[in-house]
Design an enzyme around this catalytic site. Sequence first.
Site, PDB file in Angstrom:
ATOM      1  CD1 TRP A   1       0.243  -0.111   3.204  1.00  0.00           C
ATOM      2  CD2 TRP A   1      -1.827   0.704   3.436  1.00  0.00           C
ATOM      3  NE1 TRP A   1       0.060   0.190   4.529  1.00  0.00           N
ATOM      4  CE2 TRP A   1      -1.202   0.694   4.710  1.00  0.00           C
ATOM      5  CE3 TRP A   1      -3.129   1.183   3.354  1.00  0.00           C
ATOM      6  CZ2 TRP A   1      -1.850   1.151   5.868  1.00  0.00           C
ATOM      7  CZ3 TRP A   1      -3.767   1.627   4.513  1.00  0.00           C
ATOM      8  CH2 TRP A   1      -3.135   1.613   5.736  1.00  0.00           C
ATOM      9  CG  ASP A   2       4.303   1.625   2.491  1.00  0.00           C
ATOM     10  OD1 ASP A   2       3.659   0.632   2.852  1.00  0.00           O
ATOM     11  OD2 ASP A   2       4.895   2.374   3.289  1.00  0.00           O
TER      12      ASP A   2
ATOM     13  CG  ASP B   1       2.097  -2.828  11.535  1.00  0.00           C
ATOM     14  OD1 ASP B   1       1.375  -2.563  10.565  1.00  0.00           O
ATOM     15  OD2 ASP B   1       3.317  -3.014  11.428  1.00  0.00           O
TER      16      ASP B   1
ATOM     17  CE1 TYR C   1       4.823   1.756  13.158  1.00  0.00           C
ATOM     18  CE2 TYR C   1       4.122  -0.291  14.180  1.00  0.00           C
ATOM     19  CZ  TYR C   1       4.708   0.370  13.146  1.00  0.00           C
ATOM     20  OH  TYR C   1       5.205  -0.360  12.099  1.00  0.00           O
ATOM     21  CD1 TRP C   2       0.576   1.166  13.037  1.00  0.00           C
ATOM     22  CD2 TRP C   2      -0.862   2.605  12.133  1.00  0.00           C
ATOM     23  NE1 TRP C   2       0.965   1.381  11.729  1.00  0.00           N
ATOM     24  CE2 TRP C   2       0.097   2.261  11.153  1.00  0.00           C
ATOM     25  CE3 TRP C   2      -1.867   3.517  11.789  1.00  0.00           C
ATOM     26  CZ2 TRP C   2       0.071   2.777   9.854  1.00  0.00           C
ATOM     27  CZ3 TRP C   2      -1.885   4.032  10.488  1.00  0.00           C
ATOM     28  CH2 TRP C   2      -0.920   3.660   9.547  1.00  0.00           C
TER      29      TRP C   2
ATOM     30  CD  GLU D   1       6.967   4.945  10.235  1.00  0.00           C
ATOM     31  OE1 GLU D   1       7.922   5.226  10.995  1.00  0.00           O
ATOM     32  OE2 GLU D   1       6.609   3.783  10.002  1.00  0.00           O
TER      33      GLU D   1
HETATM   34  C1  GLC Z   1       4.627  -0.249   8.952  1.00  0.00           C
HETATM   35  C2  GLC Z   1       3.186   0.158   8.775  1.00  0.00           C
HETATM   36  C3  GLC Z   1       2.641  -0.384   7.459  1.00  0.00           C
HETATM   37  C4  GLC Z   1       3.529   0.066   6.338  1.00  0.00           C
HETATM   38  C5  GLC Z   1       4.987  -0.335   6.593  1.00  0.00           C
HETATM   39  C6  GLC Z   1       5.951   0.244   5.574  1.00  0.00           C
HETATM   40  O1  GLC Z   1       4.737  -1.608   9.117  1.00  0.00           O
HETATM   41  O2  GLC Z   1       2.426  -0.265   9.849  1.00  0.00           O
HETATM   42  O3  GLC Z   1       1.334   0.046   7.259  1.00  0.00           O
HETATM   43  O4  GLC Z   1       3.091  -0.459   5.135  1.00  0.00           O
HETATM   44  O5  GLC Z   1       5.387   0.120   7.848  1.00  0.00           O
HETATM   45  O6  GLC Z   1       5.849   1.621   5.544  1.00  0.00           O
END
Ligand code: GLC
Length: 454
Positions: free
Chosen positions: A50-51, A182, A380-381, A424
Amino acid sequence: MDEEKSGPQKLKSHTPDSDLIAKARAVLDHNDLGDYIVPSRGLYPHQVLWDSCFVAIGLSHQDLDKAKLQIRRLFKAQWQNGMVPHIVFSEGSHYWWDRRGWKSWINPKSAKGVASSGISQPPMLAEAIVRIGRKLSPSERRLWYKSVYHQLVAYHEWFYRERNPDGDGLVVQIHPWEIGLDNSPSSMVEVRDKSWPLWLRFLELTRFDQIGNAFRVDTKYVPNGQRSSNLEALAFFRLQVKIRRRKYESKRILKKPFFAITDVTYNSILIRANSLLEEIAKALDEKLPEQLTEKFKRSIDSIEKFWDETDEQYYCLKYRNKQQIKTPSIATFLPLYSGAISQARADKLVKLMSDSASYGFEYPIPTVPINSKWFDPVCYWQGPTWVNTNWLIIDGLRRYGFNDQADRLTRSTLKMVKMSGFYEYFDPSTGAPRGVNNFSWTAALTLDLEFNLN
Ligand code: GLC
C-alpha cells in the site's frame, strides 16, 4: 468519484506551495531504487504494497511513468492464486535473512523467482491505477487499464475466494501486518486473546522482554516508545512463523486461526476498490464475472455489521463469532472512504471527528481517541496522526459533501508536515514528528493534497 455527492465545484483559490512540493519530491527521489521506491531507505528497504500505491498516487501528478512502474513491479510479484503480497523483497545478500523469514517459495502458487511475503495489505491498487488513468489521454488510459486489468480482477477474485469463507462479502485478515495499522487496539485485543502464550505472559510479568531491545532493527531508527512494544513484536513474529508453517494457505490457516479479524479499514478500502475496478472495466467495455459483482454487492450490504448502534461508531469484528471488538479507533471513519454508508451515518461520523473529548485535536485525526485507555500520542498506530489515514478520510469526506471539513483536515495535515517534515507519523496535540524521517507516503500524499486543495 461520486460527482452528485461532492456538491457544486468551487473555484480554486489555493496555489500549490512549490517549496513543499520540491521537498516532497526530493524525499521520493531519495527513496527511489530505480524500479521502485521504498517506504524509507533504512527502516523499510523493500517494496511495500500500500506504500507503493500511495507513492503512485502522489507521482501521478508529476511522473506518470514512474507511477506506473511501482504498480507493474507489484504485479510481477502476484501469486498464481491472485494474491498481491505486501512485501516484495529487495535483492542483495544483506537481505537474505528478510527473504528467509518469509520463504514465500514454500507456497507453490507464489511468483516464480520473486521473494515476497505471504500475506497482502489493504487493497489500494485499484485507486492508484485509476488516479494514474485519470491523468492520461483516453487512448493512453485504455492501454494502461488494459495492461493491468486481468491481474487486478484476479486480485479481487482472490479476496472473495480465499478470505470470505462465510460468503457475506466481508473479508478476513490473518495477521496485523496485513491490516497495515499494525498494533491498532482491535488487532492487539485479538492477539492477546488468541496468541498470547504462557511464555509471553511470563516475559510480560518479569519484564525479561527488554532483552529483545538488543535484537530489534526498527528501534535502531526510531525510539522504542514510538514502535510496537517488544511483546507486541514478539507476538507478531510468532504469528508469522505460525502462518508460514501453514504455507500461507488461507483455508488451512482459517480452519484454526491464530489471529483472524474482519477489519473495518481493510473492508472499507476493498469496497471502494471494487467500485473502482468496475470503473476500469466500464472504460474497457469489459464485463466483470457476475459471480464477482454479486460479491461486491454483498460487501456493501454487510458494511453495517461493523456499526454499533449504542456507541454510534464502526468496530472491527472477530472472525469466529462475528462479535464486535469494541475498542474505538480511527477505523470508525474509514467507511466514509468506502462510499457505501448512508448520509445519516456520515453525519454522525463527522460530528464524532470534531469531538474534543475523543478525536478533536490540534493536528487530527489521531489513530486512537484520547479517551481510550489505549491512547498514546507517540506510539505508532495507538494515537499518532498519520498522513495516509487522513488522506483516506479527506477523500471520504468529499464523497459525502463535507468539503469544508475536508479542506480543514487537508490544511492541518499540510501544516503539520510543513512544520515537522516528512515523518512517518505525528503527535496529534503538537504536530511534533514521530517515527522515521523521509517517509515516502507522507511525501507522496503531501503532493496529492497540495495539488488537490481548493
Ligand atoms: C509499517 C506500517 C505499514 C507500512 C509499513 C511500511 O509496518 O504499519 O502500514 O506499510 O510500515 O511503511
